[in-house]
Design a protein around this motif. Structure first.
Motif, PDB file in Angstrom:
ATOM      1  N   CYS A  77       0.833  -1.202   0.000  1.00 24.05           N
ATOM      2  CA  CYS A  77       0.000   0.000   0.000  1.00 24.05           C
ATOM      3  C   CYS A  77       0.866   1.249   0.000  1.00 24.05           C
ATOM      4  O   CYS A  77       1.747   1.408   0.846  1.00 24.05           O
ATOM      5  CB  CYS A  77      -0.909   0.004   1.227  1.00 24.05           C
ATOM      6  N   ALA A  78       0.601   2.150  -0.944  1.00 24.76           N
ATOM      7  CA  ALA A  78       1.253   3.457  -0.982  1.00 24.76           C
ATOM      8  C   ALA A  78       0.288   4.508  -0.453  1.00 24.76           C
ATOM      9  O   ALA A  78      -0.895   4.505  -0.817  1.00 24.76           O
ATOM     10  CB  ALA A  78       1.670   3.794  -2.407  1.00 24.76           C
ATOM     11  N   LEU A  79       0.769   5.376   0.417  1.00 25.62           N
ATOM     12  CA  LEU A  79      -0.029   6.465   0.954  1.00 25.62           C
ATOM     13  C   LEU A  79       0.358   7.746   0.228  1.00 25.62           C
ATOM     14  O   LEU A  79       1.498   8.206   0.320  1.00 25.62           O
ATOM     15  CB  LEU A  79       0.202   6.618   2.460  1.00 25.62           C
ATOM     16  N   VAL A  80      -0.579   8.307  -0.512  1.00 30.22           N
ATOM     17  CA  VAL A  80      -0.314   9.488  -1.326  1.00 30.22           C
ATOM     18  C   VAL A  80      -1.266  10.601  -0.896  1.00 30.22           C
ATOM     19  O   VAL A  80      -2.480  10.389  -0.830  1.00 30.22           O
ATOM     20  CB  VAL A  80      -0.510   9.197  -2.829  1.00 30.22           C
ATOM     21  N   THR A  81      -0.729  11.756  -0.586  1.00 28.36           N
ATOM     22  CA  THR A  81      -1.564  12.895  -0.204  1.00 28.36           C
ATOM     23  C   THR A  81      -1.654  13.881  -1.363  1.00 28.36           C
ATOM     24  O   THR A  81      -0.742  13.993  -2.184  1.00 28.36           O
ATOM     25  CB  THR A  81      -1.000  13.612   1.033  1.00 28.36           C
TER      26      THR A  81
END
Length: 339
Positions: A223-227
């Motif tokens: 999982c990549a967390l992108v804001t």
């Protein structure tokens, strides 16, 4: 043969007009925490009152009303015990109903009182009443924001297993949860599809509430967390983009802009899935039309019909593939990015 007659049309309308009383009675029980104050057996009113810091005689009047709805049972005029309904309101009850009951805070009561004015104006009046839009209001009122997150999560999380089964994930390698919030939907997708990678996308402050499994658990490796802000750009590509209970918060122009930004970053053939309540004519339930009015009152958004989705996707330059029921309060509106 029963001699009881059906209520007249006027009587049925009158009962509906009194529904505000029903909601206020249940809400008061939730605010006071009565379900957690009643013990395993009959509990005296004075003991309950002491636990919730209430005046005993007034509390007895509220408990009597609740018993009339099947929430608590009156053992004597001075003692009450649990029913299945009241137990569902305890903080340790499965499903987190209490958080859903506490979600609206004061703004909910205020805005529903403005429904006639909103219909006359044809627009959301939240900024007129509170001096700012709903999302800025939540940012400025952390307690209301926390209630909102807990309430929405307790309601929407129960739908995740059925949503995951209904999602069109065939051939996908990467799924993006758009406006992911706590990320519980993405967690469910990854847990049930070990071959998939995920992208959580939301504004930076929301990182504070992301599910630990996505932050540091085993699923974090997939999982990549992108804001970011999907009104400006979507800085990644995925095979499936899922908007759960998100785009109904916006009118068509804003939704079109978001969808165009997704299409600009996606490969041809990528799917876009909107998971929201589906409006139908004539309506098949009370829930969806009332949620549509809630969107008008609070956020300025709207629920949509199948025809509305078709028009919205066409405006955004996407190919509409249809509506999929999920067995929950939500339907999936699916489109593909054109080649």
């Amino acid at each position: 043969m029963s001699s009881k007659t059906e209520p007249s049309p006027a009587a049925r309308v009158r009962r509906l007009s009194n529904s505000v009383h029903d909601a206020a009675i249940v809400r008061a029980a939730a605010e006071l925490g009565l379900a957690d104050a009643v013990g395993d057996g009959p509990t005296p009113v004075r003991e309950i009152a002491a636990k919730v810091d209430a005046e005993p005689k007034a509390l007895a009047r509220l408990l009597r009303a609740l018993a009339a709805y099947g929430i608590f049972e009156q053992v004597t005029p001075d003692a009450y015990q649990h029913t299945e309904m009241s137990r569902s309101m305890r903080r340790d009850a499965p499903g987190g109903l209490i958080h859903t009951l506490l979600t609206p805070a004061d703004w909910g009561w205020v805005m529903w009182g403005k429904l006639a004015d909103a219909v006359r104006a044809g627009k959301c009046l939240f900024p007129d009443v509170f001096g700012t839009d709903f999302f800025t209001y939540l940012k400025d009122h952390p307690d209301a924001q926390a209630r909102m997150f807990r309430g929405m999560t307790s309601w929407s999380d129960q739908m995740n297993p059925q949503l995951v089964r209904a999602l069109p994930l065939e051939g996908a390698r990467t799924v993006a949860d758009m406006g992911g919030g706590e990320g519980t939907l993405l967690r469910a997708i990854l847990e049930h599809n070990p071959h998939l990678s995920g992208v959580w996308f939301d504004i930076e402050p929301t990182l504070a509430v992301v599910d630990d499994e996505l932050l540091s658990g085993p699923l974090s490796e997939r999982c990549a967390l992108v804001t970011g802000d999907y009104f400006r750009e979507v800085p990644f590509d995925a095979d499936v983009y899922v908007f759960k209970l998100t785009l109904h918060m916006y009118e068509d122009d804003d939704s079109e802009q978001i969808l165009r930004n997704v299409a600009a970053s996606a490969k041809p053939g990528a799917r876009i899935v909107i998971a929201d309540p589906l409006l139908q004519d004539p309506p098949e339930s009370k829930f969806v039309p009332s949620m549509d009015l809630h969107m008008l009152l609070v956020m300025g958004g709207k629920e949509r019909t199948e025809q509305d989705y078709a028009a919205l996707f066409e405006r955004a330059g996407l190919d509409f593939e249809g509506i999929t029921p999920t067995g929950t309060d939500l339907h999936l509106a699916v489109a593909r990015v054109r080649g």
